[in-house]
Design a protein around this motif. Structure first.
Motif, PDB file in Angstrom:
ATOM      1  N   LEU A 113     -14.221  88.843  25.567  1.00 10.65           N
ATOM      2  CA  LEU A 113     -13.533  90.059  25.136  1.00 10.65           C
ATOM      3  C   LEU A 113     -13.952  90.500  23.730  1.00 10.65           C
ATOM      4  CD1 LEU A 113      -9.913  89.237  26.380  1.00 10.65           C
ATOM      5  CD2 LEU A 113     -11.628  90.682  27.491  1.00 10.65           C
ATOM      6  N   GLN A 114     -14.812  89.704  23.107  1.00 10.89           N
ATOM      7  CA  GLN A 114     -15.291  89.945  21.752  1.00 10.89           C
ATOM      8  C   GLN A 114     -14.143  90.080  20.752  1.00 10.89           C
ATOM      9  OE1 GLN A 114     -18.032  93.236  21.941  1.00 10.89           O
ATOM     10  NE2 GLN A 114     -19.560  92.036  23.009  1.00 10.89           N
ATOM     11  N   THR A 115     -13.254  89.082  20.772  1.00 14.69           N
ATOM     12  CA  THR A 115     -12.143  89.050  19.819  1.00 14.69           C
ATOM     13  C   THR A 115     -12.222  87.771  19.001  1.00 14.69           C
ATOM     14  OG1 THR A 115     -10.648  87.998  21.412  1.00 14.69           O
ATOM     15  CG2 THR A 115     -10.623  90.405  21.297  1.00 14.69           C
ATOM     16  N   ASN A 116     -11.739  87.853  17.787  1.00 13.23           N
ATOM     17  CA  ASN A 116     -11.691  86.708  16.892  1.00 13.23           C
ATOM     18  C   ASN A 116     -10.397  86.831  16.095  1.00 13.23           C
ATOM     19  OD1 ASN A 116     -12.090  84.595  15.189  1.00 13.23           O
ATOM     20  ND2 ASN A 116     -14.024  85.321  14.353  1.00 13.23           N
ATOM     21  N   ASP A 117      -9.364  86.106  16.500  1.00 10.61           N
ATOM     22  CA  ASP A 117      -8.057  86.168  15.840  1.00 10.61           C
ATOM     23  C   ASP A 117      -7.862  84.917  14.999  1.00 10.61           C
ATOM     24  OD1 ASP A 117      -7.391  88.574  17.170  1.00 10.61           O
ATOM     25  OD2 ASP A 117      -6.841  87.421  18.951  1.00 10.61           O
ATOM     26  N   ARG A 118      -7.315  85.102  13.804  1.00 10.43           N
ATOM     27  CA  ARG A 118      -7.119  83.978  12.894  1.00 10.43           C
ATOM     28  C   ARG A 118      -5.785  84.118  12.178  1.00 10.43           C
ATOM     29  NH1 ARG A 118     -11.472  81.033   9.572  1.00 10.43           N
ATOM     30  NH2 ARG A 118     -12.442  81.520  11.544  1.00 10.43           N
ATOM     31  N   LEU A 119      -5.085  82.990  12.049  1.00 11.15           N
ATOM     32  CA  LEU A 119      -3.827  82.931  11.316  1.00 11.15           C
ATOM     33  C   LEU A 119      -3.903  81.734  10.381  1.00 11.15           C
ATOM     34  CD1 LEU A 119      -0.808  83.786  10.936  1.00 11.15           C
ATOM     35  CD2 LEU A 119      -0.283  82.111  12.698  1.00 11.15           C
ATOM     36  N   THR A 120      -3.675  81.950   9.102  1.00  8.24           N
ATOM     37  CA  THR A 120      -3.703  80.880   8.115  1.00  8.24           C
ATOM     38  C   THR A 120      -2.394  80.891   7.346  1.00  8.24           C
ATOM     39  OG1 THR A 120      -6.095  81.084   7.897  1.00  8.24           O
ATOM     40  CG2 THR A 120      -4.957  79.917   6.154  1.00  8.24           C
ATOM     41  N   VAL A 121      -1.784  79.706   7.240  1.00  7.33           N
ATOM     42  CA  VAL A 121      -0.488  79.572   6.572  1.00  7.33           C
ATOM     43  C   VAL A 121      -0.599  78.472   5.515  1.00  7.33           C
ATOM     44  CG1 VAL A 121       1.951  79.031   6.904  1.00  7.33           C
ATOM     45  CG2 VAL A 121       0.697  80.213   8.697  1.00  7.33           C
ATOM     46  N   PRO A 122      -0.249  78.782   4.259  1.00  7.66           N
ATOM     47  CA  PRO A 122      -0.216  77.725   3.245  1.00  7.66           C
ATOM     48  C   PRO A 122       1.034  76.866   3.427  1.00  7.66           C
ATOM     49  CG  PRO A 122       0.418  79.815   2.276  1.00  7.66           C
ATOM     50  CD  PRO A 122       0.050  80.090   3.713  1.00  7.66           C
ATOM     51  N   ILE A 123       0.872  75.561   3.275  1.00  7.20           N
ATOM     52  CA  ILE A 123       1.988  74.623   3.440  1.00  7.20           C
ATOM     53  C   ILE A 123       2.037  73.734   2.205  1.00  7.20           C
ATOM     54  CG2 ILE A 123       2.885  72.721   4.826  1.00  7.20           C
ATOM     55  CD1 ILE A 123       1.496  73.930   7.219  1.00  7.20           C
ATOM     56  N   THR A 124       3.203  73.663   1.580  1.00  3.94           N
ATOM     57  CA  THR A 124       3.358  72.805   0.403  1.00  3.94           C
ATOM     58  C   THR A 124       3.445  71.351   0.842  1.00  3.94           C
ATOM     59  OG1 THR A 124       5.771  72.877   0.430  1.00  3.94           O
ATOM     60  CG2 THR A 124       4.635  74.623  -0.804  1.00  3.94           C
TER      61      THR A 124
END
Length: 106
Positions: free
Chosen positions: A54-65
């Motif tokens: 589908l030519q998709t690139n999804d990214r989720l980044t979360v900082p964690i202490t």
């Protein structure tokens, strides 16, 4: 889960999943979860989903202490025996089977 629970300060890990692994469609879709260390004992938790079809690139980044990561490790160490079913096995060992005893008395 064990890799996450055993992470020390400065350690990281990565997990990936390819639903079409070992087939001719391998590499068309890929999911990656990574934990990377940051200065001061914090981490970045990243989830990426790549779908070449589908030519998709999804990214989720979360900082964690460091404190949040300690809470996550504690929650995982509590949940792991329940996920694996060890709690049910141990409950069977600890509780006497009263139904079997009453069945023989009849």
């Amino acid at each position: 889960m064990g890799s996450l629970m055993s992470l020390g300060p400065g350690g990281g890990c990565e997990f990936f999943y390819d639903p079409s692994m070992k087939t001719s469609n391998a590499g068309q879709a890929r999911k990656t979860l990574s934990v990377k260390p940051v200065d001061g004992g914090s981490y970045f938790l990243s989830l990426s989903v790549v779908n070449n079809k589908l030519q998709t690139n999804d990214r989720l980044t979360v900082p964690i202490t460091a404190a949040e990561f300690a809470v996550m490790k504690t929650a995982c160490s509590f949940a792991l025996p329940h996920i694996l079913g060890w709690d049910r096995y141990m409950d069977q060992k600890q509780q006497p089977d009263t139904e079997a005893t009453s069945e023989w008395e009849r």
